[in-house]
Design a protein around this motif. Structure first.
Motif, PDB file in Angstrom:
ATOM      1  N   LEU A   1       7.538  -9.268   5.397  1.00 49.08           N
ATOM      2  CA  LEU A   1       7.904  -9.866   4.120  1.00 49.08           C
ATOM      3  C   LEU A   1       7.055  -9.290   2.997  1.00 49.08           C
ATOM      4  CD1 LEU A   1       9.499 -12.053   2.520  1.00 49.08           C
ATOM      5  CD2 LEU A   1       7.619 -13.638   3.053  1.00 49.08           C
ATOM      6  N   SER A   2       7.705  -8.648   2.026  1.00 50.12           N
ATOM      7  CA  SER A   2       7.045  -8.258   0.780  1.00 50.12           C
ATOM      8  C   SER A   2       7.172  -9.451  -0.153  1.00 50.12           C
ATOM      9  CB  SER A   2       7.716  -7.010   0.181  1.00 50.12           C
ATOM     10  OG  SER A   2       7.168  -6.699  -1.070  1.00 50.12           O
ATOM     11  N   MET A   3       6.094 -10.216  -0.289  1.00 52.49           N
ATOM     12  CA  MET A   3       6.212 -11.587  -0.783  1.00 52.49           C
ATOM     13  C   MET A   3       5.859 -11.773  -2.249  1.00 52.49           C
ATOM     14  SD  MET A   3       2.854 -13.318   0.947  1.00 52.49           S
ATOM     15  CE  MET A   3       1.272 -12.485   0.978  1.00 52.49           C
ATOM     16  N   ARG A   4       5.492 -10.696  -2.972  1.00 52.00           N
ATOM     17  CA  ARG A   4       4.942 -10.908  -4.305  1.00 52.00           C
ATOM     18  C   ARG A   4       5.874 -10.531  -5.442  1.00 52.00           C
ATOM     19  NH1 ARG A   4      -0.416 -11.595  -4.580  1.00 52.00           N
ATOM     20  NH2 ARG A   4       0.133 -12.500  -6.598  1.00 52.00           N
ATOM     21  N   GLY A   5       7.115 -10.202  -5.162  1.00 51.37           N
ATOM     22  CA  GLY A   5       8.030  -9.842  -6.235  1.00 51.37           C
ATOM     23  C   GLY A   5       8.142  -8.336  -6.386  1.00 51.37           C
ATOM     24  N   ALA A   6       9.122  -7.908  -7.169  1.00 54.49           N
ATOM     25  CA  ALA A   6       9.413  -6.488  -7.355  1.00 54.49           C
ATOM     26  C   ALA A   6       8.785  -5.992  -8.644  1.00 54.49           C
ATOM     27  CB  ALA A   6      10.924  -6.260  -7.393  1.00 54.49           C
ATOM     28  N   GLY A   7       8.023  -4.913  -8.550  1.00 49.45           N
ATOM     29  CA  GLY A   7       7.434  -4.360  -9.763  1.00 49.45           C
ATOM     30  C   GLY A   7       6.282  -3.439  -9.464  1.00 49.45           C
ATOM     31  N   GLN A   8       5.894  -2.689 -10.476  1.00 52.99           N
ATOM     32  CA  GLN A   8       4.827  -1.712 -10.321  1.00 52.99           C
ATOM     33  C   GLN A   8       3.508  -2.373  -9.959  1.00 52.99           C
ATOM     34  OE1 GLN A   8       4.099   0.600 -13.836  1.00 52.99           O
ATOM     35  NE2 GLN A   8       2.915   2.168 -12.769  1.00 52.99           N
ATOM     36  N   VAL A   9       3.216  -3.534 -10.570  1.00 55.99           N
ATOM     37  CA  VAL A   9       1.937  -4.176 -10.307  1.00 55.99           C
ATOM     38  C   VAL A   9       1.805  -4.570  -8.847  1.00 55.99           C
ATOM     39  CG1 VAL A   9       2.703  -6.531 -10.860  1.00 55.99           C
ATOM     40  CG2 VAL A   9       0.303  -5.896 -11.200  1.00 55.99           C
ATOM     41  N   TYR A  10       2.934  -4.859  -8.174  1.00 54.88           N
ATOM     42  CA  TYR A  10       2.898  -5.244  -6.764  1.00 54.88           C
ATOM     43  C   TYR A  10       3.083  -4.052  -5.825  1.00 54.88           C
ATOM     44  CZ  TYR A  10       3.225  -9.927  -8.673  1.00 54.88           C
ATOM     45  OH  TYR A  10       2.983 -11.074  -9.375  1.00 54.88           O
TER      46      TYR A  10
ATOM     47  N   ALA B   1      14.088  -4.419 -13.486  1.00 56.74           N
ATOM     48  CA  ALA B   1      15.458  -4.007 -13.170  1.00 56.74           C
ATOM     49  C   ALA B   1      15.485  -2.605 -12.565  1.00 56.74           C
ATOM     50  CB  ALA B   1      16.327  -4.066 -14.425  1.00 56.74           C
ATOM     51  N   GLU B   2      14.665  -1.700 -13.094  1.00 56.12           N
ATOM     52  CA  GLU B   2      14.590  -0.357 -12.531  1.00 56.12           C
ATOM     53  C   GLU B   2      14.048  -0.388 -11.104  1.00 56.12           C
ATOM     54  OE1 GLU B   2      12.273   2.020 -15.146  1.00 56.12           O
ATOM     55  OE2 GLU B   2      13.725   1.930 -16.807  1.00 56.12           O
ATOM     56  N   CYS B   3      13.051  -1.235 -10.874  1.00 57.66           N
ATOM     57  CA  CYS B   3      12.490  -1.374  -9.525  1.00 57.66           C
ATOM     58  C   CYS B   3      13.545  -1.927  -8.562  1.00 57.66           C
ATOM     59  CB  CYS B   3      11.257  -2.270  -9.560  1.00 57.66           C
ATOM     60  SG  CYS B   3      10.421  -2.421  -7.963  1.00 57.66           S
ATOM     61  N   LEU B   4      14.313  -2.906  -9.008  1.00 56.58           N
ATOM     62  CA  LEU B   4      15.369  -3.459  -8.158  1.00 56.58           C
ATOM     63  C   LEU B   4      16.420  -2.409  -7.826  1.00 56.58           C
ATOM     64  CD1 LEU B   4      15.860  -7.005  -9.751  1.00 56.58           C
ATOM     65  CD2 LEU B   4      14.766  -6.447  -7.580  1.00 56.58           C
ATOM     66  N   SER B   5      16.699  -1.514  -8.744  1.00 51.06           N
ATOM     67  CA  SER B   5      17.654  -0.432  -8.462  1.00 51.06           C
ATOM     68  C   SER B   5      17.130   0.469  -7.353  1.00 51.06           C
ATOM     69  CB  SER B   5      17.905   0.393  -9.733  1.00 51.06           C
ATOM     70  OG  SER B   5      18.547  -0.383 -10.716  1.00 51.06           O
ATOM     71  N   ARG B   6      15.827   0.756  -7.381  1.00 50.96           N
ATOM     72  CA  ARG B   6      15.247   1.592  -6.320  1.00 50.96           C
ATOM     73  C   ARG B   6      15.254   0.857  -4.982  1.00 50.96           C
ATOM     74  NH1 ARG B   6      11.819   2.685 -10.714  1.00 50.96           N
ATOM     75  NH2 ARG B   6      10.141   1.333  -9.938  1.00 50.96           N
ATOM     76  N   ILE B   7      15.054  -0.446  -5.015  1.00 47.46           N
ATOM     77  CA  ILE B   7      15.123  -1.213  -3.760  1.00 47.46           C
ATOM     78  C   ILE B   7      16.538  -1.167  -3.188  1.00 47.46           C
ATOM     79  CG2 ILE B   7      14.864  -3.491  -2.708  1.00 47.46           C
ATOM     80  CD1 ILE B   7      12.764  -4.096  -4.905  1.00 47.46           C
ATOM     81  N   ARG B   8      17.523  -1.329  -4.052  1.00 50.22           N
ATOM     82  CA  ARG B   8      18.917  -1.284  -3.581  1.00 50.22           C
ATOM     83  C   ARG B   8      19.251   0.093  -3.005  1.00 50.22           C
ATOM     84  NH1 ARG B   8      19.558  -4.454  -8.507  1.00 50.22           N
ATOM     85  NH2 ARG B   8      19.922  -6.626  -7.899  1.00 50.22           N
ATOM     86  N   ALA B   9      18.690   1.142  -3.581  1.00 48.77           N
ATOM     87  CA  ALA B   9      18.894   2.484  -3.028  1.00 48.77           C
ATOM     88  C   ALA B   9      18.267   2.586  -1.636  1.00 48.77           C
ATOM     89  CB  ALA B   9      18.299   3.539  -3.959  1.00 48.77           C
ATOM     90  N   ALA B  10      17.103   1.984  -1.448  1.00 55.44           N
ATOM     91  CA  ALA B  10      16.461   1.981  -0.138  1.00 55.44           C
ATOM     92  C   ALA B  10      17.271   1.177   0.868  1.00 55.44           C
ATOM     93  CB  ALA B  10      15.046   1.418  -0.248  1.00 55.44           C
TER      94      ALA B  10
END
Length: 420
Positions: free
Chosen positions: A204-213, A252-261
């Protein structure tokens, strides 16, 4: 509302912070339930809370760009100054030294001011003269600064010249409700609800989507490991959507990269792209074997403590607040740099904690990290700064129980545990 405030308790407490924040709302609800009049002052409208007065200046259209942001901030500062004079609180608790810290500079110098720097704010401030000035000004005007980790308390004293007598560390702990629901959660049912195979090793990646995490590095580590570890399954929490437009765009950009993964590894990654209430996040933790928290900076994270209560194996970035928690008794592992490589190596063999290690983490939470105790500690500190003359152990008296000062974590070096 049952009034359970004691003689000497500050009757009215203002929380200055983001009204949509789960943390601000959690504090507001807890204080209101204990009989305080609670007013949340926030720069954006927020959903109502029972027994809590939430006030904002409302939204305005008009000037765009930097000039528009400056105009809105000045307008909000004037509104806040008027509201504080009308409310006349005994205590104003400033949650964050970012936007809330800047707005706090407009507050009249009446009543007691408590400031809590959040998360990685001071790390960002160290890279910007403007942010450092805002943080320092907000911190030095406080009657009391209350970080959640000893390392940040030391930084407040050493870097921002806040007297040590006006800084104390208080963990926010874990909600008692999560302890009560822990054993009622069915991990198999949670996995099935997500479409995760029943025999999967859930990370579980539990801290949210973003550069800081460092979400991208977590994805790289998983992609490296997935081919030769077919039982691994990654669950990524998107977290809350920021109110700030630039931060929302980055997310939103980070979520796009997650969806690509997700598309590149079908059936191996699940993205939870909606904001979950804390109880649902905890259910996911109960269904996971491993929980990962690798932000670039942090304090004593409630999310990490919740995952410990849930029974997860904790893989954490090598940060001073995380070293502190391990030195205090938390069972967890630290990951060095380069993070993606170290995490990939560890995911190859990481499995569930042993029952004994799970019991140790549960005892750690029960004995020193329960939310109800931490709320009483904060109320005791409010009494001190509000000027009722209480000092020492009496300041931690909540209702008929006496909360001992050690719940306020002392400022001391953390032992450095073994690194992966």
């Amino acid at each position: 509302m049952a009034d359970r405030t004691a003689v000497g308790d500050p009757r009215t407490v203002v929380l200055l912070g983001a009204g949509h924040s789960v943390h601000v709302r959690r504090w507001a609800t807890a204080l209101a339930a204990r009989g305080h009049r609670v007013v949340v002052t926030t720069w954006l409208p927020a959903d109502p809370l029972p027994e809590v007065d939430i006030r904002s200046p409302g939204t305005t259209a008009g000037i765009g760009g930097l000039a528009g942001r400056v105009w809105r901030m000045l307008r909000t500062a004037r509104w806040l100054r008027r509201e504080i004079r009308r409310i006349a609180p005994e205590v104003v608790h400033v949650h964050s030294v970012g936007r809330a810290g800047l707005l706090s500079l407009a507050i009249p110098r009446a009543g007691a001011r408590v400031v809590t720097p959040w998360g990685s704010e001071l790390r960002f401030a160290s890279r910007s003269r403007w942010r450092a000035w805002v943080a320092g000004s907000a911190l030095r005007r406080a009657a009391l600064v209350v970080p959640t980790s000893r390392s940040v308390t030391r930084e407040v004293v050493d870097t921002y010249r806040v007297p040590a007598s006006r800084a104390v560390t208080v963990s926010w702990g874990v909600d008692d409700d999560l302890l009560r629901m822990r054993d009622a959660v069915d991990p198999a049912a949670v996995r099935a609800g997500l479409g995760v195979p029943p025999d999967a090793r859930v990370v579980l990646s539990m801290r949210g989507a973003g550069q800081v995490y460092r979400t991208d590095e977590i994805l790289r580590a998983f992609a490296t490991t997935a081919a030769d570890q077919p039982d691994l399954h990654l669950v990524v929490l998107a977290g809350h959507e920021p109110a700030d437009a630039a931060a929302a765009a980055a997310r939103a950009e980070c979520l796009s990269r997650i969806r690509a993964a997700v598309a590149a590894l079908p059936g191996r990654i699940t993205l939870v792209d909606r904001t979950l209430p804390p109880a649902d996040v905890f259910r996911l933790m109960r269904a996971a074997a491993v929980a990962v928290s690798t932000p670039r900076w942090d304090q004593r994270s409630s999310a990490v403590l919740e995952a410990a209560l849930a029974g997860c194996r904790l893989l954490l970035a090598d940060l001073p607040p995380y070293r502190e928690m391990i030195a205090d008794g938390l069972v967890a592992e630290l990951l060095g740099e380069p993070l993606a490589d170290r995490l990939a190596d560890r995911l190859r063999t990481a499995g569930p904690l042993s029952p004994e290690e799970q019991r140790r983490n549960r005892s750690f939470i029960e004995e020193s990290e329960l939310w109800s105790r931490q709320v009483e500690v904060m109320r005791g500190l409010y009494r001190v700064v509000a000027g009722d003359g209480t000092r020492g152990e009496q300041a931690f008296e909540g209702g008929s129980a006496v909360i001992s000062p050690p719940v306020c974590l002392p400022v001391r070096p953390a032992d450095r545990p073994r690194m992966w």
